[in-house]
Design a protein around this motif. Sequence first.
Motif, PDB file in Angstrom:
ATOM      1  N   GLN A  12      19.914  76.709  46.042  1.00  0.00           N
ATOM      2  CA  GLN A  12      20.803  75.644  46.522  1.00  0.00           C
ATOM      3  C   GLN A  12      21.058  75.713  48.028  1.00  0.00           C
ATOM      4  OE1 GLN A  12      24.238  76.026  44.024  1.00  0.00           O
ATOM      5  NE2 GLN A  12      23.314  74.854  42.357  1.00  0.00           N
ATOM      6  N   LYS A  13      20.858  76.877  48.620  1.00  0.00           N
ATOM      7  CA  LYS A  13      21.066  77.025  50.063  1.00  0.00           C
ATOM      8  C   LYS A  13      19.804  76.743  50.869  1.00  0.00           C
ATOM      9  CE  LYS A  13      24.759  80.399  49.539  1.00  0.00           C
ATOM     10  NZ  LYS A  13      25.199  81.776  49.824  1.00  0.00           N
ATOM     11  N   GLY A  14      18.699  76.432  50.182  1.00  0.00           N
ATOM     12  CA  GLY A  14      17.455  76.124  50.874  1.00  0.00           C
ATOM     13  C   GLY A  14      16.589  77.340  51.154  1.00  0.00           C
ATOM     14  N   PRO A  90      14.967  74.658  56.903  1.00  0.00           N
ATOM     15  CA  PRO A  90      15.935  73.662  57.371  1.00  0.00           C
ATOM     16  C   PRO A  90      15.894  72.387  56.527  1.00  0.00           C
ATOM     17  CG  PRO A  90      14.611  74.494  59.199  1.00  0.00           C
ATOM     18  CD  PRO A  90      13.999  75.016  57.935  1.00  0.00           C
ATOM     19  N   ALA A  91      17.019  71.713  56.456  1.00  0.00           N
ATOM     20  CA  ALA A  91      17.137  70.503  55.638  1.00  0.00           C
ATOM     21  C   ALA A  91      16.126  69.436  56.042  1.00  0.00           C
ATOM     22  CB  ALA A  91      18.557  69.952  55.728  1.00  0.00           C
ATOM     23  N   ASN A  92      15.857  69.283  57.336  1.00  0.00           N
ATOM     24  CA  ASN A  92      14.926  68.237  57.754  1.00  0.00           C
ATOM     25  C   ASN A  92      13.512  68.499  57.231  1.00  0.00           C
ATOM     26  OD1 ASN A  92      14.731  70.415  59.695  1.00  0.00           O
ATOM     27  ND2 ASN A  92      13.567  69.030  61.014  1.00  0.00           N
ATOM     28  N   ARG A  94      12.809  70.335  54.445  1.00  0.00           N
ATOM     29  CA  ARG A  94      12.873  70.161  52.991  1.00  0.00           C
ATOM     30  C   ARG A  94      12.827  68.681  52.634  1.00  0.00           C
ATOM     31  NH1 ARG A  94      17.350  73.724  53.400  1.00  0.00           N
ATOM     32  NH2 ARG A  94      18.692  72.117  52.509  1.00  0.00           N
ATOM     33  N   GLU A  95      13.549  67.875  53.390  1.00  0.00           N
ATOM     34  CA  GLU A  95      13.571  66.436  53.134  1.00  0.00           C
ATOM     35  C   GLU A  95      12.193  65.823  53.382  1.00  0.00           C
ATOM     36  OE1 GLU A  95      15.583  62.565  55.195  1.00  0.00           O
ATOM     37  OE2 GLU A  95      16.870  64.316  54.888  1.00  0.00           O
TER      38      GLU A  95
END
Length: 143
Positions: A12-14, A90-92, A94-95
């Motif tokens: 959940q934290k990537g 990083p979220a970017n 993963r997205e």
Amino acid sequence: MFMGEYRHTIDQKGRLIIPSKFRDDLGDKFVATKGLDRCLFVYSPDEWSNLEQRLKALPLTNKDARAFVRFFFAGATECEIDKQGRILLPANLREYASLVKDVVLVGVLTRVEIWSKDIWDEYNEQANLDHESIAERMADLGI
């Protein structure tokens, strides 16, 4: 040289566990960036440096060259492996690669690719249907 296919999950934290066979060649710190097939490309410091040198040689006056360099470097991040063998993506990134939970890490000669399991399965299904024509095109390249 990187080879093989490994299935893991992102927490959940990537965070994602990097297989020990890949960690040995990647080292403690390496670079992850956007890949060309809705996946991530992961490079060891030496391979990233090689790529960097080749991209530096592209003409600044060429619009496509600028876009290509921008694509790779804008999304790039240095990753460091923690004591559990994980990295934080990083979220970017993963997205971009649609990485939510189930992922596949693939060794591809000089890099590791990180794929969403669903996208990897779709890609393989299509590639398996088209493997003969892909082989023919590679033969045209002298492979």
